[in-house]
Motif scaffolding. Structure first.
Motif, PDB file in Angstrom:
ATOM      1  N   ASN A   1       0.824  -1.206   0.000  1.00 36.81           N
ATOM      2  CA  ASN A   1       0.000   0.000   0.000  1.00 36.81           C
ATOM      3  C   ASN A   1       0.867   1.270   0.000  1.00 36.81           C
ATOM      4  OD1 ASN A   1      -2.486  -1.307  -0.100  1.00 36.81           O
ATOM      5  ND2 ASN A   1      -2.600  -1.516   2.114  1.00 36.81           N
ATOM      6  N   GLU A   2       1.973   1.195   0.719  1.00 38.23           N
ATOM      7  CA  GLU A   2       2.863   2.361   0.749  1.00 38.23           C
ATOM      8  C   GLU A   2       3.410   2.648  -0.652  1.00 38.23           C
ATOM      9  OE1 GLU A   2       7.100   3.806   2.697  1.00 38.23           O
ATOM     10  OE2 GLU A   2       6.053   2.094   3.567  1.00 38.23           O
ATOM     11  N   TYR A   3       3.797   1.597  -1.367  1.00 32.46           N
ATOM     12  CA  TYR A   3       4.288   1.748  -2.736  1.00 32.46           C
ATOM     13  C   TYR A   3       3.213   2.398  -3.606  1.00 32.46           C
ATOM     14  CZ  TYR A   3       5.986   0.596  -7.390  1.00 32.46           C
ATOM     15  OH  TYR A   3       6.399   0.676  -8.694  1.00 32.46           O
ATOM     16  N   CYS A   4       1.983   1.921  -3.450  1.00 30.52           N
ATOM     17  CA  CYS A   4       0.883   2.476  -4.236  1.00 30.52           C
ATOM     18  C   CYS A   4       0.682   3.956  -3.943  1.00 30.52           C
ATOM     19  CB  CYS A   4      -0.414   1.715  -3.961  1.00 30.52           C
ATOM     20  SG  CYS A   4      -0.396   0.032  -4.575  1.00 30.52           S
ATOM     21  N   ARG A   5       0.752   4.317  -2.667  1.00 27.32           N
ATOM     22  CA  ARG A   5       0.575   5.738  -2.312  1.00 27.32           C
ATOM     23  C   ARG A   5       1.686   6.582  -2.915  1.00 27.32           C
ATOM     24  NH1 ARG A   5      -0.895   3.497   2.689  1.00 27.32           N
ATOM     25  NH2 ARG A   5       1.210   3.832   3.493  1.00 27.32           N
ATOM     26  N   TYR A  10      -3.460   2.361  -7.363  1.00 28.18           N
ATOM     27  CA  TYR A  10      -4.405   1.667  -6.498  1.00 28.18           C
ATOM     28  C   TYR A  10      -4.043   0.189  -6.471  1.00 28.18           C
ATOM     29  CZ  TYR A  10      -7.218   5.894  -6.696  1.00 28.18           C
ATOM     30  OH  TYR A  10      -7.657   7.179  -6.591  1.00 28.18           O
ATOM     31  N   PRO A  11      -4.221  -0.465  -5.314  1.00 31.98           N
ATOM     32  CA  PRO A  11      -3.858  -1.886  -5.217  1.00 31.98           C
ATOM     33  C   PRO A  11      -4.577  -2.768  -6.234  1.00 31.98           C
ATOM     34  CG  PRO A  11      -4.219  -0.980  -3.030  1.00 31.98           C
ATOM     35  CD  PRO A  11      -4.629   0.074  -4.020  1.00 31.98           C
ATOM     36  N   HIS A  12      -5.825  -2.442  -6.580  1.00 32.92           N
ATOM     37  CA  HIS A  12      -6.537  -3.282  -7.541  1.00 32.92           C
ATOM     38  C   HIS A  12      -5.905  -3.205  -8.938  1.00 32.92           C
ATOM     39  CE1 HIS A  12      -8.730   0.574  -8.058  1.00 32.92           C
ATOM     40  NE2 HIS A  12      -8.905   0.161  -9.314  1.00 32.92           N
ATOM     41  N   HIS A  13      -5.233  -2.087  -9.247  1.00 35.32           N
ATOM     42  CA  HIS A  13      -4.516  -1.995 -10.529  1.00 35.32           C
ATOM     43  C   HIS A  13      -3.362  -2.994 -10.569  1.00 35.32           C
ATOM     44  CE1 HIS A  13      -5.946   2.413 -11.089  1.00 35.32           C
ATOM     45  NE2 HIS A  13      -6.742   1.572 -11.727  1.00 35.32           N
TER      46      HIS A  13
END
Length: 78
Positions: A1-5, A10-13
């Motif tokens: 999640n940190e990487y995504c932020r 978004y994690p679903h991507h």
């Protein structure tokens, strides 16, 4: 999640990308499609070369016109 932020994702991507990668390419081009694309690329490259030559000729003529005008003393205002 940190990487995504950090990356604005978004994690679903990421999950979708993993699934798509695991499945591999879904469509393969038929030989006729590939041949048609190659012909189109060749035609577009030919057209691009023709337009490049025309542009170079136009630029050369413009430079010559400016030199001739400067030599004979013509102005665009005259």
């Amino acid at each position: 999640n940190e990487y995504c932020r950090n990356k604005g994702l978004y994690p679903h991507h990421i999950k979708q990308w993993k699934q798509d990668f695991a499945q591999g390419p879904t469509t393969k081009l038929a030989k006729s499609d590939s041949k048609q694309l190659k012909q189109e690329i060749k035609q577009l490259q030919k057209e691009l070369n023709r337009k490049d030559k025309a542009l170079a000729e136009t630029a050369a003529l413009l430079v010559l016109k400016k030199k001739a005008d400067a030599l004979w003393g013509f102005n665009e205002d005259d």
